[in-house]
Structure formats: C-alpha cells, structure tokens
Design a protein around this motif. Structure first.
Motif, PDB file in Angstrom:
ATOM      1  N   ARG A  28       0.834  -1.203   0.000  1.00 49.39           N
ATOM      2  CA  ARG A  28       0.000   0.000   0.000  1.00 49.39           C
ATOM      3  C   ARG A  28       0.871   1.257   0.000  1.00 49.39           C
ATOM      4  O   ARG A  28       0.637   2.191  -0.757  1.00 49.39           O
ATOM      5  CB  ARG A  28      -0.941   0.017   1.206  1.00 49.39           C
ATOM      6  CG  ARG A  28      -1.942   1.182   1.156  1.00 49.39           C
ATOM      7  CD  ARG A  28      -2.716   1.326   2.447  1.00 49.39           C
ATOM      8  NE  ARG A  28      -1.873   1.640   3.595  1.00 49.39           N
ATOM      9  CZ  ARG A  28      -1.315   2.835   3.816  1.00 49.39           C
ATOM     10  NH1 ARG A  28      -1.500   3.820   2.991  1.00 49.39           N
ATOM     11  NH2 ARG A  28      -0.573   3.030   4.885  1.00 49.39           N
ATOM     12  N   GLN A  29       1.912   1.269   0.808  1.00 48.17           N
ATOM     13  CA  GLN A  29       2.792   2.433   0.870  1.00 48.17           C
ATOM     14  C   GLN A  29       3.538   2.633  -0.448  1.00 48.17           C
ATOM     15  O   GLN A  29       3.720   3.769  -0.895  1.00 48.17           O
ATOM     16  CB  GLN A  29       3.767   2.301   2.031  1.00 48.17           C
ATOM     17  CG  GLN A  29       3.101   2.479   3.376  1.00 48.17           C
ATOM     18  CD  GLN A  29       4.058   2.326   4.533  1.00 48.17           C
ATOM     19  OE1 GLN A  29       5.241   2.037   4.360  1.00 48.17           O
ATOM     20  NE2 GLN A  29       3.547   2.493   5.744  1.00 48.17           N
ATOM     21  N   GLU A  30       3.978   1.535  -1.056  1.00 46.62           N
ATOM     22  CA  GLU A  30       4.646   1.632  -2.359  1.00 46.62           C
ATOM     23  C   GLU A  30       3.685   2.230  -3.385  1.00 46.62           C
ATOM     24  O   GLU A  30       4.066   3.086  -4.180  1.00 46.62           O
ATOM     25  CB  GLU A  30       5.129   0.258  -2.824  1.00 46.62           C
ATOM     26  CG  GLU A  30       5.818   0.301  -4.175  1.00 46.62           C
ATOM     27  CD  GLU A  30       6.218  -1.048  -4.705  1.00 46.62           C
ATOM     28  OE1 GLU A  30       6.693  -1.093  -5.850  1.00 46.62           O
ATOM     29  OE2 GLU A  30       6.036  -2.066  -4.004  1.00 46.62           O
ATOM     30  N   GLU A  57       1.199   4.242  -2.801  1.00 43.51           N
ATOM     31  CA  GLU A  57       1.021   5.664  -2.497  1.00 43.51           C
ATOM     32  C   GLU A  57       2.200   6.492  -3.000  1.00 43.51           C
ATOM     33  O   GLU A  57       2.018   7.617  -3.453  1.00 43.51           O
ATOM     34  CB  GLU A  57       0.823   5.878  -1.000  1.00 43.51           C
ATOM     35  CG  GLU A  57      -0.531   5.406  -0.525  1.00 43.51           C
ATOM     36  CD  GLU A  57      -0.727   5.557   0.974  1.00 43.51           C
ATOM     37  OE1 GLU A  57       0.191   6.042   1.678  1.00 43.51           O
ATOM     38  OE2 GLU A  57      -1.810   5.184   1.449  1.00 43.51           O
ATOM     39  N   ARG A  58       3.416   5.938  -2.940  1.00 37.77           N
ATOM     40  CA  ARG A  58       4.612   6.649  -3.419  1.00 37.77           C
ATOM     41  C   ARG A  58       4.656   6.715  -4.939  1.00 37.77           C
ATOM     42  O   ARG A  58       4.950   7.756  -5.512  1.00 37.77           O
ATOM     43  CB  ARG A  58       5.883   5.975  -2.902  1.00 37.77           C
ATOM     44  CG  ARG A  58       6.251   6.318  -1.491  1.00 37.77           C
ATOM     45  CD  ARG A  58       7.654   5.818  -1.134  1.00 37.77           C
ATOM     46  NE  ARG A  58       7.841   4.394  -1.361  1.00 37.77           N
ATOM     47  CZ  ARG A  58       7.513   3.432  -0.503  1.00 37.77           C
ATOM     48  NH1 ARG A  58       6.964   3.743   0.649  1.00 37.77           N
ATOM     49  NH2 ARG A  58       7.735   2.165  -0.780  1.00 37.77           N
ATOM     50  N   ASP A  59       4.418   5.570  -5.583  1.00 35.68           N
ATOM     51  CA  ASP A  59       4.538   5.500  -7.047  1.00 35.68           C
ATOM     52  C   ASP A  59       3.574   4.435  -7.562  1.00 35.68           C
ATOM     53  O   ASP A  59       3.942   3.270  -7.697  1.00 35.68           O
ATOM     54  CB  ASP A  59       5.977   5.168  -7.434  1.00 35.68           C
ATOM     55  CG  ASP A  59       6.220   5.270  -8.929  1.00 35.68           C
ATOM     56  OD1 ASP A  59       5.250   5.341  -9.728  1.00 35.68           O
ATOM     57  OD2 ASP A  59       7.409   5.272  -9.325  1.00 35.68           O
ATOM     58  N   ALA A  78       4.328   0.426  -8.492  1.00 40.25           N
ATOM     59  CA  ALA A  78       3.758  -0.622  -7.642  1.00 40.25           C
ATOM     60  C   ALA A  78       2.930  -1.597  -8.471  1.00 40.25           C
ATOM     61  O   ALA A  78       3.020  -2.816  -8.281  1.00 40.25           O
ATOM     62  CB  ALA A  78       2.908  -0.010  -6.531  1.00 40.25           C
ATOM     63  N   ASP A 129      -7.206   5.112  -7.620  1.00 37.69           N
ATOM     64  CA  ASP A 129      -6.949   5.182  -6.192  1.00 37.69           C
ATOM     65  C   ASP A 129      -7.276   3.828  -5.591  1.00 37.69           C
ATOM     66  O   ASP A 129      -8.107   3.093  -6.130  1.00 37.69           O
ATOM     67  CB  ASP A 129      -7.843   6.235  -5.527  1.00 37.69           C
ATOM     68  CG  ASP A 129      -7.516   7.643  -5.978  1.00 37.69           C
ATOM     69  OD1 ASP A 129      -8.456   8.451  -6.044  1.00 37.69           O
ATOM     70  OD2 ASP A 129      -6.344   7.934  -6.271  1.00 37.69           O
TER      71      ASP A 129
END
Length: 96
Positions: A29-31, A33-35, A39, A55
């Motif tokens: 999930r964090q990956e 959100e970054r790119d 991802a 999203d």
C-alpha cells in the motif's frame, strides 16, 4: 470525442488481486502511495499509460475473499471505477 478505453477482464482481475494484496500488506500500500505505476508494474499489472492510475478503495469493514473481489465487477471494481476513473474506464465506457 475519443472513446473511453475498455479494460480487459484479465486486467480487471489483476487489479482486483493487487487491491486485495494492498489491503493486507502495508508495504504494498505504501509503495502504491509513493509510485502507483511502479507498484502496479512490480505486481505484474500492466496499467495502460493513457489512463490515470486508480486510487485504492478503502478496505471494507468486513472480510472479503479474493474470489469475491475478482467476481464483483459491479461491486468493488465498480467502486474503483466510480471513485477513481470518472470517465467510466472500469465500466466498459458506460456511465450511469
């Protein structure tokens, strides 16, 4: 006026599997959100370059299995399309 692209059933299933993994794996999930494109690519999802990345929908309050997520084209993926792709790219280009 250009026609909205239609996502193949295979791409929709890949995205559903990705969403399920992102719901259960904080690092994914964090990956995302970054790119988001990186991802998705890392997960083997070849997202069309001409489309904005979707999203991640909010995780449902109840447990949902992968088969249910994949088969709910009008459910979870419809929600993704409604929230993330106002052009209707998840609904075969049809709008309500």
């Amino acid at each position: 006026m250009p026609q909205d692209p239609v996502l193949s059933p295979e791409l929709r299933a890949q995205l559903a599997r990705f969403v399920a993994r992102a719901w259960s794996d904080e690092a994914i999930r964090q990956e995302f959100e970054r790119d988001p494109r990186a991802a998705l690519a890392d997960a083997g999802v070849e997202w069309p370059g001409e489309l904005p990345t979707p999203d991640l929908p909010a995780r449902p309050g109840q447990s949902i299995d992968l088969e249910s997520l994949e088969s709910s084209a009008g459910g979870a993926l419809g929600t993704i399309g409604t929230v993330s792709c106002p052009t209707g790219c998840f609904s075969g280009g049809q709008t309500a």
